[in-house]
Design a protein around this motif. Structure first.
Motif, PDB file in Angstrom:
ATOM      1  N   VAL A 230       0.834  -1.204   0.000  1.00  0.00           N
ATOM      2  CA  VAL A 230       0.000   0.000   0.000  1.00  0.00           C
ATOM      3  C   VAL A 230       0.865   1.250   0.000  1.00  0.00           C
ATOM      4  O   VAL A 230       0.638   2.192  -0.775  1.00  0.00           O
ATOM      5  N   GLU A 231       1.859   1.281   0.852  1.00  0.00           N
ATOM      6  CA  GLU A 231       2.708   2.468   0.953  1.00  0.00           C
ATOM      7  C   GLU A 231       3.511   2.676  -0.328  1.00  0.00           C
ATOM      8  O   GLU A 231       3.730   3.823  -0.752  1.00  0.00           O
ATOM      9  N   ALA A 232       3.932   1.586  -0.966  1.00  0.00           N
ATOM     10  CA  ALA A 232       4.650   1.713  -2.231  1.00  0.00           C
ATOM     11  C   ALA A 232       3.732   2.300  -3.312  1.00  0.00           C
ATOM     12  O   ALA A 232       4.159   3.146  -4.116  1.00  0.00           O
ATOM     13  N   ILE A 237       1.805   7.041  -6.634  1.00  0.00           N
ATOM     14  CA  ILE A 237       0.763   8.012  -6.982  1.00  0.00           C
ATOM     15  C   ILE A 237       1.279   9.433  -6.775  1.00  0.00           C
ATOM     16  O   ILE A 237       1.099  10.314  -7.636  1.00  0.00           O
ATOM     17  N   LYS A 238       1.946   9.672  -5.652  1.00  0.00           N
ATOM     18  CA  LYS A 238       2.477  11.015  -5.384  1.00  0.00           C
ATOM     19  C   LYS A 238       3.549  11.387  -6.399  1.00  0.00           C
ATOM     20  O   LYS A 238       3.590  12.525  -6.886  1.00  0.00           O
ATOM     21  N   GLU A 239       4.392  10.448  -6.748  1.00  0.00           N
ATOM     22  CA  GLU A 239       5.476  10.723  -7.696  1.00  0.00           C
ATOM     23  C   GLU A 239       4.946  10.963  -9.106  1.00  0.00           C
ATOM     24  O   GLU A 239       5.582  11.678  -9.890  1.00  0.00           O
ATOM     25  N   THR A 240       3.794  10.392  -9.445  1.00  0.00           N
ATOM     26  CA  THR A 240       3.220  10.593 -10.773  1.00  0.00           C
ATOM     27  C   THR A 240       2.637  11.989 -10.926  1.00  0.00           C
ATOM     28  O   THR A 240       2.447  12.464 -12.048  1.00  0.00           O
ATOM     29  N   GLY A 241       2.350  12.637  -9.830  1.00  0.00           N
ATOM     30  CA  GLY A 241       1.972  14.041  -9.886  1.00  0.00           C
ATOM     31  C   GLY A 241       0.492  14.339  -9.999  1.00  0.00           C
ATOM     32  O   GLY A 241       0.105  15.369 -10.559  1.00  0.00           O
ATOM     33  N   PHE A 242      -0.363  13.470  -9.471  1.00  0.00           N
ATOM     34  CA  PHE A 242      -1.789  13.766  -9.477  1.00  0.00           C
ATOM     35  C   PHE A 242      -2.076  14.905  -8.501  1.00  0.00           C
ATOM     36  O   PHE A 242      -1.637  14.862  -7.349  1.00  0.00           O
ATOM     37  N   ARG A 270       0.923  10.845   6.392  1.00  0.00           N
ATOM     38  CA  ARG A 270       2.308  10.925   5.931  1.00  0.00           C
ATOM     39  C   ARG A 270       2.389  11.161   4.429  1.00  0.00           C
ATOM     40  O   ARG A 270       3.366  11.717   3.932  1.00  0.00           O
ATOM     41  N   PHE A 271       1.354  10.756   3.699  1.00  0.00           N
ATOM     42  CA  PHE A 271       1.355  10.906   2.242  1.00  0.00           C
ATOM     43  C   PHE A 271       0.653  12.190   1.800  1.00  0.00           C
ATOM     44  O   PHE A 271       0.467  12.409   0.606  1.00  0.00           O
TER      45      PHE A 271
END
Length: 487
Positions: A230-232, A237-242, A270-271
């Motif tokens: 899940v954390e990966a 998702i965050k790195e893809t820039g949504f 945290r995310f």
């Protein structure tokens, strides 16, 4: 405050003379007389009081009327004539993908885990056929919002996922670069390639159902999921820039405590998700958890209150009972001159077997099921539908003026914006208190407050949103829901 409200109600009972009223009530029942309870404010007080004294988690209210109030339409409704009467300049386009990698124990959605490549291909081709007919039905229409849900859309192979996006843009004519677009994903299926595909097609919101970061709690819902996985996925998702990440969490899970619930929320924070939905566990018939003999005791209200306090302290705003949103301006969202969708007034076009479509006067869909056999039969019927039959609705609910008013009230009141009394008057040419005299009791019971022309739920009312929502259901809708035989 609850104690004060209870005292006020007890005093009112004494002042109005409860016992003669109850005697008359049961005498009329004995004689079979039709009672107009909603016209009697005193009996309405008792009705609301009894409802809010129960668990707030009797049923999940998110729309109106409920899908179990839908029935066969005889004769079927010709969609070109129906949609010609609807404002089509700010529509919501929803595409339903019914496939999942597993069936969670709490899930009563229209989804299946029984599928293969050939069946998926047939399904996507059918969505394409339906879209072509619906585009012709709608004519000159504009879309203000797009959502792809299910099920799990990212369960689709990447070429089929791209086809669905192409259907939205090139068949239906949705301007993906200009409108908000949301897609549901899961930890198991949100691969780097699929996330990049979604972002390249201007998807600006990804919603992921995590439910819990505690593996034992997730396992108790018959869901296979590791916290590391899940954390990966959240990191990808965050790195893809949504611009918007939404995380769904559930409270009231088997074995969960208030402390482990807060631990899951802290992990989610945290995310830095722009949105967090906090869902209470509802144990529904024909679901995995619904088939168990377990008693579902309630730490849910404590979890809700503690979770709400934590999110508010972290800069989130409460939008509804379930939705919390960070207040800062999002960067990269599809901010558009296009019309803004209004859920109280605008229509929704649903594509796919489990999708619903909304007009002012008719809500329609395919039939609904939760059990695997019922879902399989409905899916097979959908895939075999001839093109011309996509121009007809044969299953749904027709909204008369009263039902239209109830829908408008429910969708308005259960959101943070509240019910605009002036807007209601302008739309329906009547006063909400004249149409529904019992509404004054929401204020009397501290469930709502009135500020000039806005009626908003209080903090107490928000946590009882599902109770209030169900209370707003008409007698007709309640009877249809009670008589519905779940497949």
């Amino acid at each position: 405050m609850v104690k004060m409200v209870t005292l006020d109600i007890d005093l009112a009972i004494r002042l109005f003379g409860l016992f003669p009223m109850l005697s008359l009530f049961y005498e009329n029942l004995r004689r079979g007389a039709e009672l107009q309870i909603l016209l009697n404010p005193m009996l309405t007080i008792l009705n609301i009081k009894s409802k809010i004294a129960q668990s707030p988690y009797q049923a999940y209210v998110y729309s109106y009327p409920h899908k179990t109030a839908y029935r066969l339409l005889t004769p079927p409704v010709y969609l070109p004539e129906l949609w010609a009467q609807q404002d089509r300049q700010a529509l919501f386009l929803y595409i339903h993908i019914p496939f999942c990698e597993m069936r969670c124990g709490f899930c009563n959605l229209f989804t299946t885990v029984s599928h293969n490549e050939d069946f998926i291909s047939q399904y996507v081709r059918t969505v394409q056929r339906q879209a072509q007919r619906m585009k012709a039905v709608l004519g000159n229409a504009s879309f203000a919002r797009l959502a792809i849900g299910g099920g799990t859309p990212t369960q689709l192979p990447i070429q089929h996922l791209e086809t669905i996006l192409d259907i939205a843009e090139n068949t239906m004519g949705a301007r993906l670069q200009e409108i908000p677009i949301s897609v549901e994903v899961s930890p198991e299926t949100a691969t780097e390639e699929k996330l990049k595909l979604l972002r390249s097609h201007s998807v600006d919101r990804v919603s992921i159902g995590v439910q819990s970061f505690i593996e034992s709690e997730v396992l108790a819902t018959q869901r296979r999921q590791s916290t590391i996985q899940v954390e990966a996925t959240l990191t990808r998702i965050k790195e893809t820039g949504f611009p918007t990440l939404n995380i769904d969490l559930i409270y009231g899970l088997p074995g969960q405590t208030v402390e482990t619930w807060l631990q899951s929320i802290h992990t989610a924070l945290r995310f830095q998700p722009e949105e967090i939905y906090l869902y209470p566990l509802y144990v529904r018939p024909l679901t995995g958890l619904g088939r168990t003999d377990q008693e579902w005791d309630d730490i849910r209200l404590a979890c809700y209150r503690q979770g709400r306090s934590l999110l508010l302290s972290q800069g989130y705003t409460q939008v509804s009972m379930r939705m919390f949103q960070r207040v800062e301006q999002k960067q990269g969202s599809n901010l558009s001159p296009s019309p803004v969708y209004c859920c109280q007034a605008d229509g929704m076009v649903g594509l796919g077997c489990g999708a619903r479509s909304y007009t002012n006067t008719l809500h329609y869909s395919n039939e609904y099921a939760v059990g695997a056999k019922g879902i399989s039969e409905i899916l097979q019927a959908y895939i075999q539908t001839p093109d011309e039959l996509f121009e007809y609705a044969d299953y749904g609910f027709q909204l008369d003026p009263e039902e239209q008013r109830r829908r408008y009230i429910l969708l308005s009141l259960l959101s943070y914006e509240g019910l605009n009394l002036l807007g209601y008057r302008q739309r329906f040419n009547s006063d909400v208190y004249a149409d529904f005299p019992e509404f004054s009791e929401l204020v009397a019971l501290n469930l709502a407050i009135r500020d000039e022309d806005i009626l908003q739920l209080t903090e107490f009312g928000i946590e009882r949103s599902d109770t209030i929502g169900a209370w707003l259901f008409s007698e007709k809708v309640q009877e249809l829901m009670q008589d519905y035989e779940l497949k």
